[in-house]
Design an enzyme around this catalytic site. Structure first.
Site, PDB file in Angstrom:
ATOM      1  N   ASN A 160       5.557  -9.743  -0.421  1.00  0.00           N
ATOM      2  CA  ASN A 160       5.666  -8.514  -1.208  1.00  0.00           C
ATOM      3  C   ASN A 160       6.696  -7.628  -0.511  1.00  0.00           C
ATOM      4  OD1 ASN A 160       5.346  -6.113  -2.555  1.00  0.00           O
ATOM      5  ND2 ASN A 160       3.198  -5.787  -1.968  1.00  0.00           N
ATOM      6  N   TRP A 161       7.895  -7.612  -1.078  1.00  0.00           N
ATOM      7  CA  TRP A 161       8.991  -6.864  -0.421  1.00  0.00           C
ATOM      8  C   TRP A 161       8.821  -5.353  -0.575  1.00  0.00           C
ATOM      9  CZ3 TRP A 161      14.134  -9.973  -1.843  1.00  0.00           C
ATOM     10  CH2 TRP A 161      14.000 -11.285  -1.377  1.00  0.00           C
ATOM     11  N   LYS A 162       7.930  -4.940  -1.469  1.00  0.00           N
ATOM     12  CA  LYS A 162       7.700  -3.511  -1.759  1.00  0.00           C
ATOM     13  C   LYS A 162       9.031  -2.825  -2.097  1.00  0.00           C
ATOM     14  CE  LYS A 162       3.505  -3.696   0.980  1.00  0.00           C
ATOM     15  NZ  LYS A 162       2.513  -3.017   1.811  1.00  0.00           N
ATOM     16  N   HIS A 207      -2.248  -3.175  -6.562  1.00  0.00           N
ATOM     17  CA  HIS A 207      -2.064  -3.025  -5.113  1.00  0.00           C
ATOM     18  C   HIS A 207      -2.596  -1.655  -4.694  1.00  0.00           C
ATOM     19  CE1 HIS A 207      -0.141  -2.634  -1.220  1.00  0.00           C
ATOM     20  NE2 HIS A 207       0.028  -3.945  -1.237  1.00  0.00           N
ATOM     21  N   GLU A 246      -1.424   0.516  -2.877  1.00  0.00           N
ATOM     22  CA  GLU A 246      -0.417   1.582  -2.934  1.00  0.00           C
ATOM     23  C   GLU A 246      -0.266   2.116  -4.351  1.00  0.00           C
ATOM     24  OE1 GLU A 246       2.588  -0.697  -0.905  1.00  0.00           O
ATOM     25  OE2 GLU A 246       1.376  -0.567   0.910  1.00  0.00           O
ATOM     26  N   GLU A 266      -7.044  -7.240   0.412  1.00  0.00           N
ATOM     27  CA  GLU A 266      -6.192  -6.498   1.333  1.00  0.00           C
ATOM     28  C   GLU A 266      -6.926  -5.246   1.795  1.00  0.00           C
ATOM     29  OE1 GLU A 266      -1.736  -7.405   0.672  1.00  0.00           O
ATOM     30  OE2 GLU A 266      -2.257  -5.804  -0.695  1.00  0.00           O
ATOM     31  N   GLY A 297       0.160  -2.528   6.823  1.00  0.00           N
ATOM     32  CA  GLY A 297       1.246  -1.851   7.531  1.00  0.00           C
ATOM     33  C   GLY A 297       0.815  -1.153   8.814  1.00  0.00           C
ATOM     34  N   SER A 308      -1.084  -6.790   7.518  1.00  0.00           N
ATOM     35  CA  SER A 308      -0.531  -7.050   8.859  1.00  0.00           C
ATOM     36  C   SER A 308      -0.573  -8.531   9.249  1.00  0.00           C
ATOM     37  CB  SER A 308      -1.234  -6.197   9.919  1.00  0.00           C
ATOM     38  OG  SER A 308      -1.002  -4.827   9.656  1.00  0.00           O
ATOM     39  N   GLY A 334       3.498  -8.286   3.610  1.00  0.00           N
ATOM     40  CA  GLY A 334       4.418  -7.166   3.408  1.00  0.00           C
ATOM     41  C   GLY A 334       5.540  -7.210   4.431  1.00  0.00           C
ATOM     42  N   GLY A 335       5.401  -6.408   5.470  1.00  0.00           N
ATOM     43  CA  GLY A 335       6.442  -6.257   6.487  1.00  0.00           C
ATOM     44  C   GLY A 335       7.066  -7.559   6.965  1.00  0.00           C
TER      45      GLY A 335
HETATM   46  P1  13P Z   1       1.779  -5.594   5.534  1.00  0.00           P
HETATM   47  O1  13P Z   1       1.906  -7.078   5.707  1.00  0.00           O
HETATM   48  O2  13P Z   1       3.064  -4.863   5.803  1.00  0.00           O
HETATM   49  O3  13P Z   1       0.604  -5.038   6.264  1.00  0.00           O
HETATM   50  O4  13P Z   1       1.499  -5.345   3.969  1.00  0.00           O
HETATM   51  C1  13P Z   1       0.496  -6.050   3.345  1.00  0.00           C
HETATM   52  C2  13P Z   1       0.590  -5.790   1.896  1.00  0.00           C
HETATM   53  O5  13P Z   1       0.338  -4.702   1.429  1.00  0.00           O
HETATM   54  C3  13P Z   1       1.027  -6.904   1.027  1.00  0.00           C
HETATM   55  O6  13P Z   1       0.838  -6.601  -0.320  1.00  0.00           O
END
Ligand code: 13P
Length: 251
Positions: free
Chosen positions: A9-11, A100, A102, A170, A176, A214, A235-236
């Protein structure tokens, strides 16, 4: 055993140049190490505006799938700024991330809205990745399981016939932050989700349950080895080809 799904997930990160470089890097590495794609399904979810760049880079490389990060709960019409599930399908997306945390936090998405989006996605032949997870406060109050189950039950529409749906657990406090759920805690939650899927989807044993929060090369192996953990939503670490692929390798 189900083939694991490793989803990036590149966000809202990067530029067009960076998106092109990242997908080129992933393709280069994977073409030298075909075994990874045989063992795990690989998915990238770029920002919507860069989906076409990623799609071009993946011509001739259909094994890597593309996903979007959201879609509208409406079919079409006067919804300025929104993207319909059909448009995403038309842009060769196979998956869409929905609900998600977010989006739940920043855009007021409720379970009801998420369930509507899931129904739209399925109608457009997209595979929804439905995200659920408790906050730190909810976990501290001993309510993690209750919250996760109510999100699970509320975020899925009535599914009478079999459709592929993916669930992503999640925990919000792990996203993050560098903190991950312990493999034991994650496995316990995933098992609970699997048990409850029996009442919600026609083939619970065929529903993949991803872990997200994470995830990185250092912890991926241990997490992905757990029963009922069928992949990761990253994510990251999905923004660096070497880290993303080393998580895929761990699968
Ligand atoms: P991180 O891997 O940056 O913690 O993000 C997880 C995430 O929200 C994937 O959708």
């Amino acid at each position: 055993m189900m083939k694991k799904l490793i989803a990036g997930n590149w966000k809202m990160n990067g530029s067009r140049t960076q998106a092109r470089a990242l997908i080129a890097d992933i393709v280069n590495n994977l073409s030298q190490e075909e075994a990874i794609v045989e063992k795990a399904d690989i998915l990238v979810c770029p920002p919507a505006l860069y989906i076409s760049d990623v799609r071009h880079a993946l011509r001739g490389y259909p094994k890597i799938k593309i996903g979007a990060q959201d879609c509208s709960s409406e079919e079409n019409g006067a919804h300025t700024g929104d993207l319909s599930a059909q448009m995403l399908e038309d842009s060769e997306c196979a998956y869409v991330i929905l609900g998600h945390s977010e989006r739940r936090q920043n855009h007021g998405e409720t379970n009801v809205i998420v369930a509507q989006k899931v129904a739209r996605a399925l109608k457009a032949d997209l595979i929804p990745i439905v995200c659920i997870g408790e906050t730190q406060e909810e976990r501290d109050a001993g309510r993690a399981q209750e919250i996760v189950l109510s999100q699970l039950q509320g975020s899925l529409p009535d599914l009478e016939s079999f459709h592929e749906v993916v669930i992503a657990y999640e925990p919000v406090w792990a996203i993050g932050t560098g903190k991950t759920a312990s493999p034991q805690d994650a496995q316990e939650m995933h098992t609970l989700i699997r048990e409850n899927l029996k009442d919600l989807v026609p083939k619970p044993e065929k529903t993949r349950i991803l872990y997200g929060g994470s995830m990185k090369p250092e912890n991926a192996k241990e997490i992905l080895a757990c029963k009922n953990i069928d992949g990761g939503l990253i994510g990251g670490a999905s923004l660096k080809a070497d880290q993303f692929l080393s998580i895929a390798r761990a699968a």
